[in-house]
Design a protein around this motif. Structure first.
Motif, PDB file in Angstrom:
ATOM      1  N   ALA A 137       0.878  -1.170   0.000  1.00 34.27           N
ATOM      2  CA  ALA A 137       0.000   0.000   0.000  1.00 34.27           C
ATOM      3  C   ALA A 137       0.913   1.216   0.000  1.00 34.27           C
ATOM      4  O   ALA A 137       1.769   1.365   0.874  1.00 34.27           O
ATOM      5  N   LEU A 138       0.762   2.054  -1.003  1.00 31.80           N
ATOM      6  CA  LEU A 138       1.633   3.203  -1.191  1.00 31.80           C
ATOM      7  C   LEU A 138       0.921   4.455  -0.709  1.00 31.80           C
ATOM      8  O   LEU A 138      -0.153   4.793  -1.203  1.00 31.80           O
ATOM      9  N   MET A 139       1.495   5.149   0.270  1.00 32.38           N
ATOM     10  CA  MET A 139       0.881   6.359   0.815  1.00 32.38           C
ATOM     11  C   MET A 139       1.547   7.582   0.198  1.00 32.38           C
ATOM     12  O   MET A 139       2.745   7.793   0.345  1.00 32.38           O
ATOM     13  N   TYR A 140       0.736   8.362  -0.502  1.00 28.38           N
ATOM     14  CA  TYR A 140       1.210   9.580  -1.156  1.00 28.38           C
ATOM     15  C   TYR A 140       0.814  10.803  -0.343  1.00 28.38           C
ATOM     16  O   TYR A 140      -0.238  10.826   0.278  1.00 28.38           O
ATOM     17  N   VAL A 141       1.673  11.833  -0.359  1.00 26.69           N
ATOM     18  CA  VAL A 141       1.396  13.091   0.320  1.00 26.69           C
ATOM     19  C   VAL A 141       1.511  14.219  -0.690  1.00 26.69           C
ATOM     20  O   VAL A 141       2.434  14.247  -1.504  1.00 26.69           O
ATOM     21  N   ASN A 142       0.554  15.142  -0.650  1.00 28.57           N
ATOM     22  CA  ASN A 142       0.589  16.332  -1.501  1.00 28.57           C
ATOM     23  C   ASN A 142       0.586  17.571  -0.607  1.00 28.57           C
ATOM     24  O   ASN A 142      -0.411  17.856   0.042  1.00 28.57           O
ATOM     25  N   PRO A 143       1.707  18.309  -0.559  1.00 28.07           N
ATOM     26  CA  PRO A 143       1.760  19.503   0.289  1.00 28.07           C
ATOM     27  C   PRO A 143       1.241  20.762  -0.403  1.00 28.07           C
ATOM     28  O   PRO A 143       1.285  21.839   0.191  1.00 28.07           O
ATOM     29  N   TYR A 144       0.747  20.647  -1.625  1.00 25.61           N
ATOM     30  CA  TYR A 144       0.186  21.778  -2.372  1.00 25.61           C
ATOM     31  C   TYR A 144       1.130  22.975  -2.398  1.00 25.61           C
ATOM     32  O   TYR A 144       0.721  24.112  -2.193  1.00 25.61           O
ATOM     33  N   GLY A 145       2.421  22.712  -2.633  1.00 27.98           N
ATOM     34  CA  GLY A 145       3.395  23.788  -2.750  1.00 27.98           C
ATOM     35  C   GLY A 145       3.965  24.282  -1.433  1.00 27.98           C
ATOM     36  O   GLY A 145       4.893  25.088  -1.421  1.00 27.98           O
ATOM     37  N   ASN A 146       3.445  23.827  -0.290  1.00 22.78           N
ATOM     38  CA  ASN A 146       4.001  24.221   1.008  1.00 22.78           C
ATOM     39  C   ASN A 146       5.338  23.520   1.226  1.00 22.78           C
ATOM     40  O   ASN A 146       5.494  22.355   0.875  1.00 22.78           O
ATOM     41  N   GLU A 147       6.288  24.216   1.805  1.00 18.40           N
ATOM     42  CA  GLU A 147       7.607  23.655   2.055  1.00 18.40           C
ATOM     43  C   GLU A 147       7.588  22.789   3.313  1.00 18.40           C
ATOM     44  O   GLU A 147       7.184  23.230   4.383  1.00 18.40           O
ATOM     45  N   ILE A 148       8.028  21.538   3.176  1.00 21.82           N
ATOM     46  CA  ILE A 148       8.033  20.567   4.261  1.00 21.82           C
ATOM     47  C   ILE A 148       9.447  20.022   4.413  1.00 21.82           C
ATOM     48  O   ILE A 148      10.082  19.641   3.430  1.00 21.82           O
ATOM     49  N   ALA A 149       9.920  19.960   5.660  1.00 18.95           N
ATOM     50  CA  ALA A 149      11.255  19.416   5.933  1.00 18.95           C
ATOM     51  C   ALA A 149      11.186  18.081   6.666  1.00 18.95           C
ATOM     52  O   ALA A 149      12.168  17.352   6.722  1.00 18.95           O
ATOM     53  N   GLY A 150      10.023  17.748   7.242  1.00 21.82           N
ATOM     54  CA  GLY A 150       9.869  16.484   7.949  1.00 21.82           C
ATOM     55  C   GLY A 150       8.405  16.154   8.160  1.00 21.82           C
ATOM     56  O   GLY A 150       7.556  17.039   8.146  1.00 21.82           O
ATOM     57  N   ILE A 151       8.123  14.862   8.327  1.00 18.83           N
ATOM     58  CA  ILE A 151       6.752  14.423   8.558  1.00 18.83           C
ATOM     59  C   ILE A 151       6.795  13.172   9.436  1.00 18.83           C
ATOM     60  O   ILE A 151       7.703  12.354   9.299  1.00 18.83           O
ATOM     61  N   GLN A 152       5.853  13.062  10.356  1.00 15.59           N
ATOM     62  CA  GLN A 152       5.756  11.869  11.202  1.00 15.59           C
ATOM     63  C   GLN A 152       4.298  11.536  11.460  1.00 15.59           C
ATOM     64  O   GLN A 152       3.438  12.398  11.397  1.00 15.59           O
ATOM     65  N   SER A 153       4.043  10.251  11.741  1.00 22.55           N
ATOM     66  CA  SER A 153       2.686   9.813  12.031  1.00 22.55           C
ATOM     67  C   SER A 153       2.721   8.484  12.765  1.00 22.55           C
ATOM     68  O   SER A 153       3.688   7.730  12.672  1.00 22.55           O
ATOM     69  N   ASN A 154       1.655   8.214  13.499  1.00 21.13           N
ATOM     70  CA  ASN A 154       1.381   6.890  14.059  1.00 21.13           C
ATOM     71  C   ASN A 154       0.237   6.298  13.240  1.00 21.13           C
ATOM     72  O   ASN A 154      -0.501   7.038  12.581  1.00 21.13           O
ATOM     73  N   PHE A 155       0.060   4.977  13.302  1.00 23.91           N
ATOM     74  CA  PHE A 155      -0.994   4.319  12.537  1.00 23.91           C
ATOM     75  C   PHE A 155      -1.661   3.239  13.380  1.00 23.91           C
ATOM     76  O   PHE A 155      -1.031   2.630  14.237  1.00 23.91           O
ATOM     77  N   ASN A 156      -2.952   2.982  13.100  1.00 25.94           N
ATOM     78  CA  ASN A 156      -3.712   1.897  13.709  1.00 25.94           C
ATOM     79  C   ASN A 156      -4.371   1.086  12.605  1.00 25.94           C
ATOM     80  O   ASN A 156      -4.745   1.647  11.568  1.00 25.94           O
ATOM     81  N   PHE A 157      -4.555  -0.218  12.842  1.00 25.06           N
ATOM     82  CA  PHE A 157      -5.199  -1.093  11.860  1.00 25.06           C
ATOM     83  C   PHE A 157      -5.759  -2.297  12.596  1.00 25.06           C
ATOM     84  O   PHE A 157      -5.472  -2.519  13.775  1.00 25.06           O
ATOM     85  N   ASN A 158      -6.589  -3.091  11.894  1.00 29.63           N
ATOM     86  CA  ASN A 158      -7.172  -4.296  12.478  1.00 29.63           C
ATOM     87  C   ASN A 158      -6.225  -5.470  12.232  1.00 29.63           C
ATOM     88  O   ASN A 158      -6.107  -5.952  11.098  1.00 29.63           O
ATOM     89  N   PRO A 159      -5.557  -5.977  13.277  1.00 26.87           N
ATOM     90  CA  PRO A 159      -4.580  -7.043  13.079  1.00 26.87           C
ATOM     91  C   PRO A 159      -5.182  -8.417  12.785  1.00 26.87           C
ATOM     92  O   PRO A 159      -4.445  -9.367  12.530  1.00 26.87           O
ATOM     93  N   SER A 160      -6.514  -8.539  12.790  1.00 24.06           N
ATOM     94  CA  SER A 160      -7.122  -9.814  12.402  1.00 24.06           C
ATOM     95  C   SER A 160      -7.374  -9.876  10.893  1.00 24.06           C
ATOM     96  O   SER A 160      -7.705 -10.938  10.372  1.00 24.06           O
ATOM     97  N   ILE A 161      -7.205  -8.766  10.193  1.00 20.96           N
ATOM     98  CA  ILE A 161      -7.404  -8.719   8.737  1.00 20.96           C
ATOM     99  C   ILE A 161      -6.064  -8.632   8.006  1.00 20.96           C
ATOM    100  O   ILE A 161      -5.851  -9.309   7.004  1.00 20.96           O
ATOM    101  N   ILE A 162      -5.164  -7.781   8.491  1.00 12.77           N
ATOM    102  CA  ILE A 162      -3.869  -7.582   7.831  1.00 12.77           C
ATOM    103  C   ILE A 162      -2.737  -7.637   8.846  1.00 12.77           C
ATOM    104  O   ILE A 162      -2.927  -7.413  10.036  1.00 12.77           O
ATOM    105  N   ARG A 163      -1.553  -7.961   8.336  1.00 11.50           N
ATOM    106  CA  ARG A 163      -0.323  -7.891   9.117  1.00 11.50           C
ATOM    107  C   ARG A 163       0.623  -6.950   8.363  1.00 11.50           C
ATOM    108  O   ARG A 163       0.820  -7.102   7.159  1.00 11.50           O
ATOM    109  N   ILE A 164       1.188  -5.998   9.074  1.00  8.82           N
ATOM    110  CA  ILE A 164       2.174  -5.101   8.470  1.00  8.82           C
ATOM    111  C   ILE A 164       3.536  -5.756   8.642  1.00  8.82           C
ATOM    112  O   ILE A 164       3.998  -5.970   9.770  1.00  8.82           O
ATOM    113  N   ASN A 165       4.184  -6.111   7.540  1.00  8.68           N
ATOM    114  CA  ASN A 165       5.486  -6.772   7.588  1.00  8.68           C
ATOM    115  C   ASN A 165       6.608  -5.768   7.820  1.00  8.68           C
ATOM    116  O   ASN A 165       7.498  -5.998   8.632  1.00  8.68           O
TER     117      ASN A 165
END
Length: 181
Positions: free
Chosen positions: A49-77
């Motif tokens: 699964a490819l996550m794309y980000v569009n900053p609409y021309g804003n200058e970005i030097a770093g990005i961070q995030s946490n994520f949640n998912f259902n572990p009975s459907i998928i496993r993140i390798n």
């Protein structure tokens, strides 16, 4: 000890109020979306699964995030770095895939930052989730605690959370999209 009202007001103006404005820039308009590298995956099969980000021309030097998912459907390798922060190889970056917990369905402290005084303002692939299907049904990869850093090193407010739906059907098809709220 300060006793007069003018002295208290002066102290607030000189020392306290400026602290309210340090470390945060004005809000950016940023969106994210996801794509899959294949349309069909049966139970036990792996896809990206490819996550794309569009900053609409804003200058970005770093990005961070946490994520949640259902572990009975998928496993993140694993999670790998996309070319968004490096501006397609133009800059060196410091990437951390985060800590993946497939028991509780969480990923914490995924981040990417440009090394040096550079930034990107072009849309691109932020991260790639390598996923194995382990059950039928629907799940989402929900991002939280999203933080974006400006070139000055200040956090930029980002409203809401990003939700990436993933559906695994009995026919082996996978599908998804993105909702930002």
């Amino acid at each position: 000890m300060i006793k007069s009202k003018p002295a208290v007001v002066l102290a607030l103006l000189l020392f306290v109020f400026p602290l309210l404005f340090i470390g945060q820039a004005s809000a950016y308009n940023v969106s994210a979306s996801t794509n899959f590298d294949k349309q069909f995956a049966g139970i036990g099969e792996t896809f990206n699964a490819l996550m794309y980000v569009n900053p609409y021309g804003n200058e970005i030097a770093g990005i961070q995030s946490n994520f949640n998912f259902n572990p009975s459907i998928i496993r993140i390798n694993y999670i790998s770095e996309g070319a968004f922060m490096s501006d397609n190889g133009k800059y060196q970056t410091f990437f951390n895939e985060g800590t993946i917990d497939n028991v509780n369905g969480t990923i914490v402290n995924t981040f990417d930052a440009i090394i040096g005084r550079h930034n990107t303002s072009n849309p691109g692939k932020f991260i790639i989730f390598n996923i194995t299907t382990i059950g039928y049904g629907s799940t989402t990869i929900v991002s939280s605690n999203i933080k974006i850093a400006s070139p000055e090193g200040m956090y930029v407010p980002v409203g809401g959370v990003m939700i990436f739906p993933i559906r695994v059907t009995h026919f082996g098809s996978i599908s998804g999209g993105v909702n930002i709220r």
